[in-house]
Design a protein around this motif. Structure first.
Motif, PDB file in Angstrom:
ATOM      1  N   LEU A  75       0.897  -1.246  -0.066  1.00  0.00           N
ATOM      2  CA  LEU A  75       0.069   0.000  -0.221  1.00  0.00           C
ATOM      3  C   LEU A  75       0.841   1.386  -0.013  1.00  0.00           C
ATOM      4  O   LEU A  75       0.696   2.496  -0.607  1.00  0.00           O
ATOM      5  CB  LEU A  75      -0.979   0.150   1.279  1.00  0.00           C
ATOM      6  N   MET A  76       2.090   1.286   0.718  1.00  0.00           N
ATOM      7  CA  MET A  76       2.965   2.360   0.687  1.00  0.00           C
ATOM      8  C   MET A  76       3.364   2.401  -0.737  1.00  0.00           C
ATOM      9  O   MET A  76       3.430   3.667  -1.005  1.00  0.00           O
ATOM     10  CB  MET A  76       3.943   2.292   1.828  1.00  0.00           C
ATOM     11  N   ASP A  77       4.002   1.463  -1.362  1.00  0.00           N
ATOM     12  CA  ASP A  77       4.367   1.520  -2.679  1.00  0.00           C
ATOM     13  C   ASP A  77       3.534   2.096  -3.683  1.00  0.00           C
ATOM     14  O   ASP A  77       3.459   3.027  -4.740  1.00  0.00           O
ATOM     15  CB  ASP A  77       4.821   0.323  -3.337  1.00  0.00           C
ATOM     16  N   ARG A 129      -5.898   9.387  -8.246  1.00  0.00           N
ATOM     17  CA  ARG A 129      -6.769   7.810  -8.260  1.00  0.00           C
ATOM     18  C   ARG A 129      -6.509   7.306  -6.768  1.00  0.00           C
ATOM     19  O   ARG A 129      -6.856   6.398  -6.546  1.00  0.00           O
ATOM     20  CB  ARG A 129      -5.419   7.261  -9.052  1.00  0.00           C
ATOM     21  N   MET A 130      -6.084   8.067  -5.821  1.00  0.00           N
ATOM     22  CA  MET A 130      -5.663   7.718  -4.500  1.00  0.00           C
ATOM     23  C   MET A 130      -7.214   7.221  -3.749  1.00  0.00           C
ATOM     24  O   MET A 130      -7.009   6.082  -3.208  1.00  0.00           O
ATOM     25  CB  MET A 130      -5.341   8.779  -3.728  1.00  0.00           C
ATOM     26  N   GLY A 131      -8.167   7.889  -3.850  1.00  0.00           N
ATOM     27  CA  GLY A 131      -9.509   7.301  -3.622  1.00  0.00           C
ATOM     28  C   GLY A 131     -10.064   6.135  -4.182  1.00  0.00           C
ATOM     29  O   GLY A 131     -10.845   5.401  -3.716  1.00  0.00           O
ATOM     30  N   LEU A 157      -1.605   6.641   7.936  1.00  0.00           N
ATOM     31  CA  LEU A 157      -1.203   7.664   7.176  1.00  0.00           C
ATOM     32  C   LEU A 157      -1.931   7.237   5.677  1.00  0.00           C
ATOM     33  O   LEU A 157      -1.857   8.277   4.975  1.00  0.00           O
ATOM     34  CB  LEU A 157       0.137   7.437   7.122  1.00  0.00           C
ATOM     35  N   LEU A 158      -1.931   6.181   5.368  1.00  0.00           N
ATOM     36  CA  LEU A 158      -2.593   5.933   4.132  1.00  0.00           C
ATOM     37  C   LEU A 158      -4.164   6.597   4.132  1.00  0.00           C
ATOM     38  O   LEU A 158      -4.406   6.969   2.950  1.00  0.00           O
ATOM     39  CB  LEU A 158      -2.609   4.442   3.857  1.00  0.00           C
TER      40      LEU A 158
END
Length: 323
Positions: free
Chosen positions: A254-256, A268-270, A306-307
């Protein structure tokens, strides 16, 4: 309305080992698709991916060497969700952690001054190596360089894991109940399952499905970002993420994803939906004092926070898929 569980699926056997019943599962998938009017995935207007990270015997079976406590229940909830939303889930993507005996995070790679291998969950720090506490059985200087690069990232120190997910072994396979769900989805929705392997490079850990912890050691390339997988996932309008372990492979993946989305198209994050009740952290090792980097449940929770702050959505398997 949620779809019913298929007749072959027995929730009480989700944590068990058995040979996948391909003929029975696919025969039922064809009948199920007709009975419940399940359309081919290519007709979906809202394209949804279910991205299962390392849902393998190695992490999800109670007798496996690296079983993640909670993984059986996570898998049960995941499978209920997959079957209930079969007509909404366009594509399945599974990763397979894939290892061999001699890798930098396995006991066979290291020896102490008496020639003994480290026990599982031993942290191997640069300070330990400089003090002569451990020596690599092969590529010692490169192994030291790897640990230096790893610690410089501030994410992890090298942890020695028990042998797990060995290529050719039972622990490498998808959990059988998860494998059957992939078969069922593929035939019912007339679309192939996308499976990727990661983790075979000897000189680096590879928690993330996209890239290893370190990409270059002593001037030698030991990995790269999996751009093809990223582009495949970005063809979907939503990506629901589940798997093991929350503190390591799921979090690193997920961090990548977060980093590459920020670099390419932050809107696109959502699209990324984290199924928080379909993953569990590795327990913290019994160390006193416990280094913050080895408090794996804390690392997992802080990472998910954080994500979410970055724009990813944290959801549960009981939440309806709207839209």
């Amino acid at each position: 309305m949620p779809l019913p569980l298929p007749a072959f699926h027995d929730e009480s056997r989700v944590g068990e080992l058995f040979l996948e019943r391909a003929a029975r599962v696919t025969d039922e998938a064809r009948r199920y698709a007709v009975e419940h009017q399940v359309r081919p995935a290519r007709e979906d207007r809202l394209r949804i991916a279910a991205f299962g990270i390392d849902t393998q015997v190695a992490f999800c079976h109670p007798e496996a060497s690296l079983f993640v406590p909670g993984a059986v229940e996570d898998s049960q909830r995941t499978l209920r969700w997959l079957y209930a939303n079969l007509n909404r889930i366009t594509g399945l993507v599974f990763s397979l952690d894939t290892h061999r005996v001699f890798q930098v995070f396995h006991p066979a790679w290291w020896r102490d001054a008496e020639g003994r291998p480290p026990p599982p969950l031993t942290p191997i720090t640069v300070a330990d190596l400089r003090a002569g506490k451990w020596r690599a059985t092969r590529f010692h200087e490169d192994s030291v360089a790897y640990c230096e690069r790893l610690e410089s990232t501030g994410r992890y120190v090298l942890t020695v894991w028990p042998f797990h997910a060995l290529l050719g072994g039972l622990s490498h396979a998808l959990l059988p109940a998860m494998m059957e769900a992939g078969l069922f989805h593929a035939v019912a929705r007339d679309t192939p399952t996308h499976i990727v392997q990661k983790g075979e490079e000897a000189l680096t850990e590879n928690y993330s499905v996209f890239s290893p912890e370190v990409m270059e050691v002593s001037g030698r390339k030991v990995g790269q970002f999996d751009q093809a997988l990223f582009e495949h996932l970005m063809t979907f309008d939503r990506v629901y993420v589940f798997g093991q372990a929350k503190s390591h492979c799921v979090l690193s993946t997920l961090m990548d994803l977060k980093k590459r989305i920020e670099e390419t198209d932050p809107s696109r994050m959502g699209r990324i939906h984290i199924l928080e009740d379909a993953m569990s952290p590795v327990p913290a090792p019994p160390l006193d004092p416990l280094p913050p980097g080895l408090d794996f449940p804390r690392v997992a929770q802080e990472g998910i926070r954080l994500l979410q702050e970055a724009g990813m959505k944290v959801v549960r398997t009981t939440d309806p898929i709207d839209g």
